[in-house]
Design a protein around this motif. Sequence first.
Motif, short mmCIF file in Angstrom:
data_model
loop_
_atom_site.label_atom_id
_atom_site.label_comp_id
_atom_site.label_asym_id
_atom_site.label_seq_id
_atom_site.Cartn_x
_atom_site.Cartn_y
_atom_site.Cartn_z
N ALA A 57 0.84 -1.21 0.00
CA ALA A 57 0.00 0.00 0.00
C ALA A 57 0.87 1.25 0.00
O ALA A 57 1.86 1.35 0.73
CB ALA A 57 -0.92 0.00 1.22
N LEU A 58 0.48 2.22 -0.83
CA LEU A 58 1.09 3.54 -0.85
C LEU A 58 0.08 4.57 -0.35
O LEU A 58 -1.13 4.39 -0.55
CB LEU A 58 1.51 3.92 -2.27
N PRO A 59 0.53 5.66 0.27
CA PRO A 59 -0.41 6.73 0.64
C PRO A 59 -1.13 7.24 -0.59
O PRO A 59 -0.57 7.28 -1.69
CB PRO A 59 0.50 7.81 1.24
N ASP A 60 -2.37 7.65 -0.41
CA ASP A 60 -3.20 8.05 -1.54
C ASP A 60 -2.59 9.23 -2.30
O ASP A 60 -2.74 9.33 -3.51
CB ASP A 60 -4.61 8.41 -1.07
N ARG A 61 -1.85 10.12 -1.60
CA ARG A 61 -1.27 11.27 -2.28
C ARG A 61 -0.19 10.85 -3.28
O ARG A 61 0.16 11.61 -4.19
CB ARG A 61 -0.69 12.25 -1.26
N TYR A 65 2.79 14.77 -10.65
CA TYR A 65 4.25 14.74 -10.62
C TYR A 65 4.81 13.83 -9.53
O TYR A 65 6.02 13.64 -9.45
CB TYR A 65 4.81 16.15 -10.40
N SER A 66 3.99 13.27 -8.65
CA SER A 66 4.51 12.52 -7.50
C SER A 66 5.30 11.29 -7.95
O SER A 66 5.09 10.77 -9.05
CB SER A 66 3.38 12.11 -6.57
N TYR A 67 6.18 10.81 -7.08
CA TYR A 67 7.01 9.67 -7.46
C TYR A 67 7.48 8.92 -6.21
O TYR A 67 7.46 9.45 -5.09
CB TYR A 67 8.23 10.11 -8.27
N ILE A 121 11.15 5.92 0.10
CA ILE A 121 11.08 7.38 0.11
C ILE A 121 10.66 7.92 -1.25
O ILE A 121 10.77 7.22 -2.27
CB ILE A 121 12.42 8.00 0.53
N GLY A 122 10.17 9.17 -1.26
CA GLY A 122 9.75 9.77 -2.52
C GLY A 122 9.31 11.21 -2.34
O GLY A 122 9.68 11.88 -1.38
N SER A 123 8.49 11.66 -3.26
CA SER A 123 8.03 13.04 -3.25
C SER A 123 6.99 13.25 -2.16
O SER A 123 6.54 12.31 -1.50
CB SER A 123 7.43 13.39 -4.61
N ASP A 124 6.59 14.52 -1.98
CA ASP A 124 5.57 14.87 -0.99
C ASP A 124 5.93 14.38 0.41
O ASP A 124 5.05 14.00 1.20
CB ASP A 124 4.21 14.30 -1.40
N GLY A 125 7.24 14.40 0.71
CA GLY A 125 7.70 14.00 2.04
C GLY A 125 7.57 12.53 2.35
O GLY A 125 7.63 12.14 3.52
#
Length: 307
Positions: free
Chosen positions: A156-160, A168-170, A185-189
Motif C-alpha cells: 500500500a502507498l499513501p493516496d497522495r 508529478y509525484s514519485y 522514500i519519494g516526493s511529498d515528504g
Amino acid sequence: MTLSLNGDIYVITPKGAEHSVIPGTQAESEDAPEILFSSILPVGDQWLVAGGEGFLKLGKEKSWQDVSPPLQTEYPYKVPDWTILGTNQNGDIFIVATQAANTRHFNLYPGHPLYREDMSEEEEFELQKKLYAELDSYPRLKTLFTGRPGAWKQQALPDRIARSLPAYSYVADVESDGNGANYVIGSDGLVMKGNPQAGFTDISSIADREKNFKDGVCWRNELILATGTELFRFDGHFAKPFAPKVKMRSAPFVLQPSAIFVQNDKLYVFDYGLRYYTFDDQSWNQYDIPKELSQRPFKGGGRKGPP
C-alpha cells in the motif's frame, strides 16, 4: 552495468565493456516499437529490465520472459511504465508501476465517438477543450510491489502518491537499516517504514509534505535524505536540515546533492557543483572533483557505439 533508453546493455569489466541488446527493441532494429527503458538489476545470472509500455522482463542474451505482476489496466489508463527501485538486504526487489491516462481517448479525431464531420471549427475547439479538461482530472496511478520475479506482493502507498493530482509525484528509493527495517522514500515528504512481509507505514510528518526526496541512505542507525537542493536527518518523524558545516569554496554557494552513500562508516555527499563532502560524525570535509573527470568520453567496446 548500464542500460540505454533503447535497450542496449553494457557490462563494464576489467577487460572493457561487453555490449548486448534486448531482442525486439530499437537497439536491435529501428523498426521495433519504441520503448523507453528506465532501470536494470542483476538477478542471479540474468537481468531484470524495466521500462515503458508494460515492459518488465527477466533474461539474458536471446532468452527473455515477461515477469510483470498482474495489474489491471482500466479505462482510460495506459499499460504501466515500470521502474526498479532496488533491493533490500534480504534480496527482495522493489518495483513501481506508473499508469497515466491514455491521451488518445481525449484527442478529437475522425473515428472518435464524439467526432462529427459536420462540426464547425468553434464546436470542435470547445469539445477538444472539454476533453483535455477531462484528461487532467484523472490522477496518475502508482503501485508498489515487492518480491521476486514470479512472486510479487502489492504494497500500500499513501493516496497522495498512489493517486496523485497534479501528476508529478514519485517513489524514488528504498533503503535498509541493517536491523530488518526498510524505508521507501519519494516526493511529498514520503517516508514509509516496514518490510515486505509485514507491510509499510507512512511515518513522515505533514510538515514535510513539500519536500521531494530523491535519494536516501541509512548511516549509523539514522536515515539521511536528500532533495535536489537540501540534505536532511530523519528523526523517525521529521526531516531536519543537515547542511555540511564548511565554507563553500566555489559557486554555487549552496548544497545541490546529486548522490549520497556510505562507505567505511563515513557519509559521502556528492554535489552538482563538482565537489563532494564527507562526514564521520565529528567533522565535515570538502573535496573538489577535477573538471577533467566530468568530461571523460565513454570508451565502451562492442558492436555499436555508446548509448
